[in-house]
Scaffold this motif. Structure first.
Motif, PDB file in Angstrom:
ATOM      1  N   UNK A   1       0.832  -1.208   0.000  1.00 20.77           N
ATOM      2  CA  UNK A   1       0.000   0.000   0.000  1.00 20.77           C
ATOM      3  C   UNK A   1       0.866   1.256   0.000  1.00 20.77           C
ATOM      4  N   UNK A   2       1.445   1.604  -1.146  1.00 21.29           N
ATOM      5  CA  UNK A   2       2.334   2.776  -1.196  1.00 21.29           C
ATOM      6  C   UNK A   2       1.611   4.101  -0.899  1.00 21.29           C
ATOM      7  N   UNK A   3       0.297   4.133  -1.068  1.00 23.78           N
ATOM      8  CA  UNK A   3      -0.444   5.356  -0.754  1.00 23.78           C
ATOM      9  C   UNK A   3      -0.364   5.656   0.748  1.00 23.78           C
ATOM     10  N   UNK A   4      -0.454   4.628   1.556  1.00 23.21           N
ATOM     11  CA  UNK A   4      -0.345   4.795   3.009  1.00 23.21           C
ATOM     12  C   UNK A   4       1.035   5.338   3.352  1.00 23.21           C
ATOM     13  N   UNK A   5       2.045   4.745   2.732  1.00 25.51           N
ATOM     14  CA  UNK A   5       3.424   5.184   2.951  1.00 25.51           C
ATOM     15  C   UNK A   5       3.581   6.658   2.565  1.00 25.51           C
ATOM     16  N   UNK A   6       3.012   7.022   1.431  1.00 24.21           N
ATOM     17  CA  UNK A   6       3.084   8.414   0.981  1.00 24.21           C
ATOM     18  C   UNK A   6       2.409   9.367   1.951  1.00 24.21           C
ATOM     19  N   UNK A   7       1.261   8.951   2.482  1.00 24.30           N
ATOM     20  CA  UNK A   7       0.536   9.767   3.456  1.00 24.30           C
ATOM     21  C   UNK A   7       1.363   9.972   4.721  1.00 24.30           C
ATOM     22  N   UNK A   8       1.962   8.891   5.204  1.00 25.41           N
ATOM     23  CA  UNK A   8       2.712   8.964   6.453  1.00 25.41           C
ATOM     24  C   UNK A   8       4.011   9.767   6.314  1.00 25.41           C
ATOM     25  N   UNK A   9       4.542   9.854   5.100  1.00 28.88           N
ATOM     26  CA  UNK A   9       5.780  10.599   4.876  1.00 28.88           C
ATOM     27  C   UNK A   9       5.527  12.028   4.394  1.00 28.88           C
ATOM     28  N   UNK A  10       4.288  12.338   4.058  1.00 32.34           N
ATOM     29  CA  UNK A  10       3.983  13.652   3.480  1.00 32.34           C
ATOM     30  C   UNK A  10       4.172  14.752   4.530  1.00 32.34           C
TER      31      UNK A  10
END
Length: 184
Positions: free
Chosen positions: A42-51
């Motif tokens: 789930x790269x979207x979750x990763x992107x959210x958490x790093x944004x």
């Protein structure tokens, strides 16, 4: 810096898990493997958490909503601390450190073997047997790679130790020796 972060958090998680015993640490290791696979898928979750534009409080709320009650308290606590300290980017390194510590405790080694040609099952068993005899581990996880450029022999890496008995390395050594000979 990332190595220090992964060691600090990974070691803390390891100590918490070991307070409950080796079985708890093994269970947590399996839980981490599953969570890691889910996060990778789930790269979207990763992107959210790093944004950087998403406030820390919102990230903490997301972690609580997604993981609280679905993973162990130890793992949920680690996730919350990592997010609160803005270290989410090092989470996979923390997981890797913890996993290696548990494997170390269980005397499970990890070896990366590179050969010029693919080894058959008997050859792989012979390599594993020899590594178990010489390494002090009770079990080995072996990862094989074929690299025709080494010409022959093999390269074995366990942790930070490398044994290179490849023909390529031996030829390179002979070349250096020959270049140093002074014709007289």
């Amino acid at each position: 810096m990332a190595k220090l972060v992964s060691k600090t958090y990974g070691e803390a998680l390891y100590e918490v898990a070991m307070e409950s015993g080796v079985d708890r640490a093994v269970g947590l290791m399996e839980e981490i493997r599953c969570v890691s696979e889910i996060l990778t898928a789930n790269p979207q979750f990763d992107g959210l958490m790093k944004h950087p534009g998403v406030p820390k409080q919102d990230k903490l709320k997301v972690v609580e909503d997604v993981f609280k009650g679905r993973v162990s308290d130890e793992l949920a606590g680690l996730l919350e601390v990592v997010v609160a300290k803005e270290r989410y980017g090092e989470l996979q390194a923390v997981f890797a450190y913890f996993t290696e510590r548990v494997k170390e405790q269980l005397k499970i080694g990890t070896a990366y073997v590179t050969t010029a040609v693919e080894l058959n099952a008997d050859q792989q068993k012979a390599v594993e047997k020899r590594l178990l005899e010489t390494s002090g581990y009770e079990k080995m996880e072996l990862f094989y790679e074929v690299d025709a450029s080494i010409i022959g022999g093999m390269i074995i890496r366990i942790n930070d130790r490398v044994v290179d008995s490849s023909v390529r390395t031996k030829l390179n050594g002979l070349t250096k020796q020959l270049l140093q000979i002074q014709l007289g």
